[in-house]
Design a protein around this motif. Sequence first.
Motif, mmCIF file in Angstrom:
data_model
loop_
_atom_site.group_PDB
_atom_site.id
_atom_site.type_symbol
_atom_site.label_atom_id
_atom_site.label_comp_id
_atom_site.label_asym_id
_atom_site.label_seq_id
_atom_site.Cartn_x
_atom_site.Cartn_y
_atom_site.Cartn_z
ATOM 1 N N HIS A 1 -9.636 20.493 2.011
ATOM 2 C CA HIS A 1 -10.655 19.847 2.826
ATOM 3 C C HIS A 1 -10.610 20.366 4.267
ATOM 4 C CE1 HIS A 1 -13.310 16.824 4.479
ATOM 5 N NE2 HIS A 1 -12.384 16.522 5.374
ATOM 6 N N GLY A 2 -11.718 20.939 4.704
ATOM 7 C CA GLY A 2 -11.819 21.435 6.067
ATOM 8 C C GLY A 2 -11.229 22.805 6.294
ATOM 9 N N ALA A 3 -10.684 23.449 5.248
ATOM 10 C CA ALA A 3 -10.008 24.737 5.434
ATOM 11 C C ALA A 3 -10.692 25.872 4.689
ATOM 12 C CB ALA A 3 -8.555 24.631 4.981
ATOM 13 N N GLY A 4 -11.838 25.632 4.094
ATOM 14 C CA GLY A 4 -12.554 26.687 3.402
ATOM 15 C C GLY A 4 -12.060 26.905 1.985
ATOM 16 N N THR A 5 -12.742 27.811 1.294
ATOM 17 C CA THR A 5 -12.386 28.194 -0.070
ATOM 18 C C THR A 5 -11.879 29.627 -0.056
ATOM 19 O OG1 THR A 5 -14.059 26.734 -1.027
ATOM 20 C CG2 THR A 5 -13.261 28.524 -2.416
ATOM 21 N N HIS A 6 -10.778 29.854 -0.756
ATOM 22 C CA HIS A 6 -10.165 31.178 -0.777
ATOM 23 C C HIS A 6 -10.056 31.684 -2.210
ATOM 24 C CE1 HIS A 6 -9.056 29.701 3.190
ATOM 25 N NE2 HIS A 6 -8.827 30.948 3.538
ATOM 26 N N GLY A 7 -10.244 33.005 -2.360
ATOM 27 C CA GLY A 7 -10.102 33.665 -3.644
ATOM 28 C C GLY A 7 -9.212 34.871 -3.513
ATOM 29 N N PRO A 8 -9.199 35.756 -4.506
ATOM 30 C CA PRO A 8 -8.313 36.922 -4.473
ATOM 31 C C PRO A 8 -8.527 37.828 -3.261
ATOM 32 C CG PRO A 8 -9.212 36.597 -6.668
ATOM 33 C CD PRO A 8 -9.935 35.642 -5.782
ATOM 34 N N ALA A 9 -9.748 37.858 -2.723
ATOM 35 C CA ALA A 9 -10.033 38.739 -1.581
ATOM 36 C C ALA A 9 -10.052 37.995 -0.257
ATOM 37 C CB ALA A 9 -11.367 39.449 -1.796
ATOM 38 N N GLY A 10 -9.565 36.765 -0.242
ATOM 39 C CA GLY A 10 -9.560 35.992 0.992
ATOM 40 C C GLY A 10 -10.596 34.893 0.993
ATOM 41 N N ARG A 11 -10.969 34.464 2.189
ATOM 42 C CA ARG A 11 -11.891 33.338 2.300
ATOM 43 C C ARG A 11 -13.283 33.720 1.803
ATOM 44 N NH1 ARG A 11 -12.149 28.940 7.157
ATOM 45 N NH2 ARG A 11 -13.907 27.725 6.364
#
Length: 293
Positions: free
Chosen positions: A146-156
């Motif tokens: 919450h409030g920190a964004g969504t991140h995947g294998p390549a970053g945000r």
Amino acid sequence: MSPNALPADPSAASPAGFVSECRTAVAAAEAAGALLRSRFPDGFAARPKGGHGDVVTDLDLLAERLIVDRIRADFPHDRILAEETGDVAAGDGGARTWLVDPLDGSNNVVIGLPVYVVGIALCVDAVPVVGVVHEPVTGRTWSARHGAGTHGPAGRLAPGPRPSSPSGPLLAWTQGHAVRRDDPAARALRHTLELRSRRLLQLWAPLAAWAMLARGDIDGFVGYRAEAIDLPAGALLAREAGVALRHLDGSEFTAAFTGPDTNRTFVAGRPEILPTLLNLTAASTPPLLGSTP
């Protein structure tokens, strides 16, 4: 606090902003994913689940046990609510509840279709503050706080607007297991979306659709009386990636896992396309359920 109201500052419940909780969820999801991948497509047994055509496999149970044990070891006082075994840890951690979907897409697995994911969420006062979705087939993981964004294998994740198509938006659809095949509202809504969209995907794995929406692969996602266990993790991924979530009447949708399933009908899409999606759903008849009470 109302189960439909986001806490004023959920991160205040943890001085680390749920970093350690997210780390545990990612590790548990990836470990479960390795187990699932090692047994797919033919190293498992399956049996019917309930009276709505669903199934459960022994992979669901093995992966669920692995995840629950990881969470319990790191957060022994929290409640854990799991897809197959229900309340596996009542906990005394107050408003903190973990939701575990060890194999979202069991029906796909049974027919050999490699579309399945692992989902884990931590909710505070019934709304998500941590969400993790892991895709065993590709080994990719997406996580959000919450409030920190969504991140995947390549970053945000920061997907931009998708180019519009004259054929309409590319959408995904889900409905809860308890929805009857002849439910007039579900049929009307789905029919309208099929007529006015370029494609309406029905993946049998809602968390996979949420990850696609968060990445910007599809334009929107519509759910009718969605299942509670997998909704929070996916909705948080999408919201933290910039997706707007609404009830059918346009009011804010918080993706709480408590309350009746009529409160879990939603429209989700990037802000620039959301008015179009709401217009599409408003065009369906008869009048639909799922607005805020």
